[in-house]
Design a protein around this motif. Structure first.
Motif, PDB file in Angstrom:
ATOM      1  N   ALA A 154       8.505 -21.093   0.853  1.00  0.00           N
ATOM      2  CA  ALA A 154       7.090 -21.237   0.500  1.00  0.00           C
ATOM      3  C   ALA A 154       6.346 -22.069   1.538  1.00  0.00           C
ATOM      4  O   ALA A 154       5.203 -21.756   1.904  1.00  0.00           O
ATOM      5  N   ASP A 155       6.986 -23.121   2.033  1.00  0.00           N
ATOM      6  CA  ASP A 155       6.357 -23.972   3.052  1.00  0.00           C
ATOM      7  C   ASP A 155       6.144 -23.199   4.349  1.00  0.00           C
ATOM      8  O   ASP A 155       5.074 -23.299   4.971  1.00  0.00           O
ATOM      9  N   LEU A 156       7.134 -22.412   4.751  1.00  0.00           N
ATOM     10  CA  LEU A 156       6.994 -21.627   5.974  1.00  0.00           C
ATOM     11  C   LEU A 156       5.892 -20.582   5.839  1.00  0.00           C
ATOM     12  O   LEU A 156       5.126 -20.342   6.776  1.00  0.00           O
ATOM     13  N   GLU A 157       5.790 -19.956   4.665  1.00  0.00           N
ATOM     14  CA  GLU A 157       4.729 -18.976   4.451  1.00  0.00           C
ATOM     15  C   GLU A 157       3.355 -19.641   4.502  1.00  0.00           C
ATOM     16  O   GLU A 157       2.405 -19.089   5.077  1.00  0.00           O
ATOM     17  N   GLU A 158       3.242 -20.828   3.933  1.00  0.00           N
ATOM     18  CA  GLU A 158       1.988 -21.578   3.994  1.00  0.00           C
ATOM     19  C   GLU A 158       1.605 -21.871   5.440  1.00  0.00           C
ATOM     20  O   GLU A 158       0.446 -21.721   5.848  1.00  0.00           O
ATOM     21  N   ARG A 159       2.590 -22.262   6.221  1.00  0.00           N
ATOM     22  CA  ARG A 159       2.334 -22.558   7.640  1.00  0.00           C
ATOM     23  C   ARG A 159       1.961 -21.291   8.404  1.00  0.00           C
ATOM     24  O   ARG A 159       1.145 -21.332   9.317  1.00  0.00           O
ATOM     25  N   ARG A 160       2.567 -20.167   8.026  1.00  0.00           N
ATOM     26  CA  ARG A 160       2.241 -18.911   8.710  1.00  0.00           C
ATOM     27  C   ARG A 160       0.772 -18.560   8.511  1.00  0.00           C
ATOM     28  O   ARG A 160       0.082 -18.166   9.463  1.00  0.00           O
ATOM     29  N   ILE A 161       0.272 -18.714   7.298  1.00  0.00           N
ATOM     30  CA  ILE A 161      -1.133 -18.414   7.032  1.00  0.00           C
ATOM     31  C   ILE A 161      -2.029 -19.384   7.779  1.00  0.00           C
ATOM     32  O   ILE A 161      -3.074 -18.997   8.332  1.00  0.00           O
ATOM     33  N   THR A 162      -1.638 -20.651   7.847  1.00  0.00           N
ATOM     34  CA  THR A 162      -2.430 -21.631   8.600  1.00  0.00           C
ATOM     35  C   THR A 162      -2.480 -21.266  10.076  1.00  0.00           C
ATOM     36  O   THR A 162      -3.533 -21.379  10.722  1.00  0.00           O
ATOM     37  N   VAL A 163      -1.353 -20.815  10.630  1.00  0.00           N
ATOM     38  CA  VAL A 163      -1.334 -20.394  12.033  1.00  0.00           C
ATOM     39  C   VAL A 163      -2.250 -19.198  12.235  1.00  0.00           C
ATOM     40  O   VAL A 163      -2.979 -19.110  13.232  1.00  0.00           O
ATOM     41  N   TYR A 164      -2.234 -18.266  11.291  1.00  0.00           N
ATOM     42  CA  TYR A 164      -3.132 -17.108  11.391  1.00  0.00           C
ATOM     43  C   TYR A 164      -4.589 -17.556  11.370  1.00  0.00           C
ATOM     44  O   TYR A 164      -5.422 -17.031  12.124  1.00  0.00           O
ATOM     45  N   GLU A 165      -4.912 -18.516  10.528  1.00  0.00           N
ATOM     46  CA  GLU A 165      -6.273 -19.055  10.501  1.00  0.00           C
ATOM     47  C   GLU A 165      -6.634 -19.709  11.833  1.00  0.00           C
ATOM     48  O   GLU A 165      -7.732 -19.505  12.364  1.00  0.00           O
ATOM     49  N   ASP A 166      -5.707 -20.509  12.366  1.00  0.00           N
ATOM     50  CA  ASP A 166      -5.964 -21.164  13.655  1.00  0.00           C
ATOM     51  C   ASP A 166      -6.143 -20.134  14.770  1.00  0.00           C
ATOM     52  O   ASP A 166      -7.020 -20.277  15.634  1.00  0.00           O
ATOM     53  N   LEU A 167      -5.317 -19.094  14.753  1.00  0.00           N
ATOM     54  CA  LEU A 167      -5.425 -18.056  15.776  1.00  0.00           C
ATOM     55  C   LEU A 167      -6.757 -17.323  15.662  1.00  0.00           C
ATOM     56  O   LEU A 167      -7.415 -17.038  16.677  1.00  0.00           O
ATOM     57  N   THR A 168      -7.185 -17.013  14.455  1.00  0.00           N
ATOM     58  CA  THR A 168      -8.469 -16.335  14.266  1.00  0.00           C
ATOM     59  C   THR A 168      -9.618 -17.217  14.731  1.00  0.00           C
ATOM     60  O   THR A 168     -10.578 -16.732  15.356  1.00  0.00           O
ATOM     61  N   THR A 169      -9.535 -18.515  14.463  1.00  0.00           N
ATOM     62  CA  THR A 169     -10.541 -19.457  14.944  1.00  0.00           C
ATOM     63  C   THR A 169     -10.600 -19.457  16.466  1.00  0.00           C
ATOM     64  O   THR A 169     -11.688 -19.423  17.063  1.00  0.00           O
ATOM     65  N   ALA A 170      -9.433 -19.472  17.110  1.00  0.00           N
ATOM     66  CA  ALA A 170      -9.387 -19.455  18.572  1.00  0.00           C
ATOM     67  C   ALA A 170      -9.966 -18.157  19.122  1.00  0.00           C
ATOM     68  O   ALA A 170     -10.723 -18.161  20.106  1.00  0.00           O
ATOM     69  N   ARG A 171      -9.636 -17.041  18.484  1.00  0.00           N
ATOM     70  CA  ARG A 171     -10.158 -15.754  18.963  1.00  0.00           C
ATOM     71  C   ARG A 171     -11.667 -15.652  18.776  1.00  0.00           C
ATOM     72  O   ARG A 171     -12.353 -15.045  19.596  1.00  0.00           O
ATOM     73  N   LEU A 172     -12.186 -16.232  17.708  1.00  0.00           N
ATOM     74  CA  LEU A 172     -13.635 -16.256  17.528  1.00  0.00           C
ATOM     75  C   LEU A 172     -14.317 -16.974  18.683  1.00  0.00           C
ATOM     76  O   LEU A 172     -15.401 -16.589  19.120  1.00  0.00           O
ATOM     77  N   ALA A 173     -13.686 -18.019  19.172  1.00  0.00           N
ATOM     78  CA  ALA A 173     -14.266 -18.795  20.265  1.00  0.00           C
ATOM     79  C   ALA A 173     -14.138 -18.099  21.612  1.00  0.00           C
ATOM     80  O   ALA A 173     -15.000 -18.249  22.477  1.00  0.00           O
ATOM     81  N   VAL A 174     -13.077 -17.317  21.783  1.00  0.00           N
ATOM     82  CA  VAL A 174     -12.809 -16.705  23.086  1.00  0.00           C
ATOM     83  C   VAL A 174     -13.328 -15.275  23.157  1.00  0.00           C
ATOM     84  O   VAL A 174     -14.056 -14.904  24.092  1.00  0.00           O
ATOM     85  N   ASP A 175     -12.949 -14.456  22.193  1.00  0.00           N
ATOM     86  CA  ASP A 175     -13.317 -13.038  22.211  1.00  0.00           C
ATOM     87  C   ASP A 175     -13.253 -12.484  20.792  1.00  0.00           C
ATOM     88  O   ASP A 175     -12.213 -11.991  20.349  1.00  0.00           O
ATOM     89  N   PRO A 176     -14.349 -12.572  20.046  1.00  0.00           N
ATOM     90  CA  PRO A 176     -14.335 -12.111  18.649  1.00  0.00           C
ATOM     91  C   PRO A 176     -13.915 -10.658  18.483  1.00  0.00           C
ATOM     92  O   PRO A 176     -13.425 -10.278  17.416  1.00  0.00           O
ATOM     93  N   HIS A 177     -14.088  -9.839  19.508  1.00  0.00           N
ATOM     94  CA  HIS A 177     -13.753  -8.424  19.399  1.00  0.00           C
ATOM     95  C   HIS A 177     -12.245  -8.188  19.337  1.00  0.00           C
ATOM     96  O   HIS A 177     -11.807  -7.076  19.019  1.00  0.00           O
ATOM     97  N   ARG A 178     -11.458  -9.213  19.644  1.00  0.00           N
ATOM     98  CA  ARG A 178     -10.002  -9.078  19.555  1.00  0.00           C
ATOM     99  C   ARG A 178      -9.506  -9.233  18.122  1.00  0.00           C
ATOM    100  O   ARG A 178      -8.329  -9.006  17.844  1.00  0.00           O
ATOM    101  N   ILE A 179     -10.372  -9.627  17.227  1.00  0.00           N
ATOM    102  CA  ILE A 179      -9.968  -9.828  15.835  1.00  0.00           C
ATOM    103  C   ILE A 179      -9.911  -8.479  15.120  1.00  0.00           C
ATOM    104  O   ILE A 179     -10.848  -7.688  15.188  1.00  0.00           O
ATOM    105  N   SER A 180      -8.802  -8.230  14.443  1.00  0.00           N
ATOM    106  CA  SER A 180      -8.679  -7.013  13.636  1.00  0.00           C
ATOM    107  C   SER A 180      -9.329  -7.272  12.279  1.00  0.00           C
ATOM    108  O   SER A 180      -8.782  -8.013  11.449  1.00  0.00           O
TER     109      SER A 180
END
Length: 261
Positions: A154-180
Motif C-alpha cells: 500500500a505504501d509503494l502504491e501511494e508513492r507511485r501515485i505521488t511520483v505520477y503527480e510529480d511527473l505530471t507537474t514537471a511535464r506541465l512546466a516543460v511541455d504540457p503536450h507530452r501529458i496523456s
C-alpha cells in the motif's frame, strides 16, 4: 542479482528473470528485500508467515524455508546461499546492495525527482519517468498474505501515485503536450480523493485548449465532495479554478499556479 518487487516478486540474474514460485519463499524474500541491509528478526518473519496460526515448531519451519530459499538463489547465481541470505543474531539479512532492489531504486529516483520539480522540471521528469518505468504491475502482487507485506504494498502504491503527480507537474512546466490526457483522466477517476490529480487534470485540459472541460472537472469534483463528505475543494483546487476561469497569465507557467498552495 536484482530483486524485483514492483510487480510479482522475482529474481533477475544476467538476462534472465526467475519467479520464486513458493508463496512462503516469496514472502521471505519480499520482506528481506524491502529492508536491504537490515536484519529482520526471526519472530517477525514467523508472524508474517503464520499469523493467527499456532505452529509448535515455527522456528524450525522458518529455518527450513530459509534453507530452501538459499538453495534456490544459489542455483540461479552460483553464489553461496548463506552469503545471499545471512544469519545475523536472531534474524536474517539480504546480502545484496540496496540498489539491487527495484523498490529501493524507485524510492531514490522518486526523492531526487521530487526535489528537482520546482528548480529543474526537465531533469526531474527524467528521474521520475525512470522511477515509474521500474513498475511491472501491482507491487508484491504474489506475496500479499502477511500484514507487513500488505502495508508495504500500500505504501509503494501511494508513492507511485505521488511520483505520477510529480511527473505530471514537471511535464506541465516543460511541455504540457507530452501529458496523456486519457491516462491522467483515468488516474484521477481511480483516485477521486486526491485533489492534486484533479487540479493537474484541470491544468492539462486548459493547456490543451479545453477550458470548458477543465472547469467542468472542478464542478464535478466539488459536487462529489459536497455529496459524499460535506466538504468544499481545498485552496489549491479553488486557486486553479479561478486562474482557468480568468485565463490568468500565470497559466503560461503552471509552476506558478501550483506554488500558491
Amino acid at each position: 542479482m536484482d530483486i524485483q518487487v514492483l510487480g510479482s516478486v522475482s529474481v533477475r540474474y544476467g538476462n534472465r528473470q526467475h519467479a520464486v514460485g513458493s508463496k512462503r519463499l516469496t514472502a521471505i524474500l519480499a520482506l528481506l528485500a524491502l529492508s536491504p541491509g537490515r536484519t529482520i528478526p526471526a519472530d517477525q518473519l514467523e508472524d508474517e508467515l503464520w499469523a493467527g496460526r499456532t505452529l509448535a515448531n515455527a522456528r524450525n519451519a522458518l529455518q527450513a524455508s530459509v534453507g530452501r530459499l538459499r538453495r534456490y538463489l544459489e542455483s540461479i547465481t552460483g553464489r553461496r546461499g548463506d552469503e545471499l541470505i545471512r544469519t545475523v543474531g536472531g534474524g536474517y539479512q539480504l546480502g545484496v546492495p540496496a540498489d539491487r532492489v527495484d523498490a529501493h531504486r524507485f524510492r531514490e529516483l522518486a526523492r531526487s525527482g521530487a526535489d528537482l520539480v520546482a528548480s529543474d522540471p526537465a531533469l526531474a521528469a527524467v528521474a521520475l519517468e525512470e522511477a515509474l518505468s521500474l513498475w511491472r504491475g501491482l507491487a508484491l502482487m504474489d506475496a500479499h498474505d502477511g500484514l507487513r507485506v500488505r502495508i508495504a504494498a500500500a505504501d509503494l502504491e501511494e508513492r507511485r501515485i505521488t511520483v505520477y503527480e510529480d511527473l505530471t507537474t514537471a511535464r506541465l512546466a516543460v511541455d504540457p503536450h507530452r501529458i496523456s490526457l486519457p491516462e491522467l483522466r483515468g488516474t484521477a477517476a481511480e483516485h477521486p480523493e486526491r485533489e492534486r490529480l484533479t487540479e493537474l487534470l484541470m491544468l492539462a485540459l486548459y493547456h490543451a485548449g479545453r477550458q470548458a472541460e477543465a472547469l467542468d472537472v472542478f464542478h464535478r469534483a466539488r459536487r462529489r465532495l459536497a455529496d459524499e463528505m460535506g466538504l468544499e475543494p481545498g485552496r489549491a483546487l479553488h486557486h486553479a479554478y479561478q486562474a482557468i476561469l480568468q485565463q490568468d497569465d500565470m497559466l503560461g507557467e503552471p509552476r506558478q499556479v501550483l506554488a500558491h498552495r
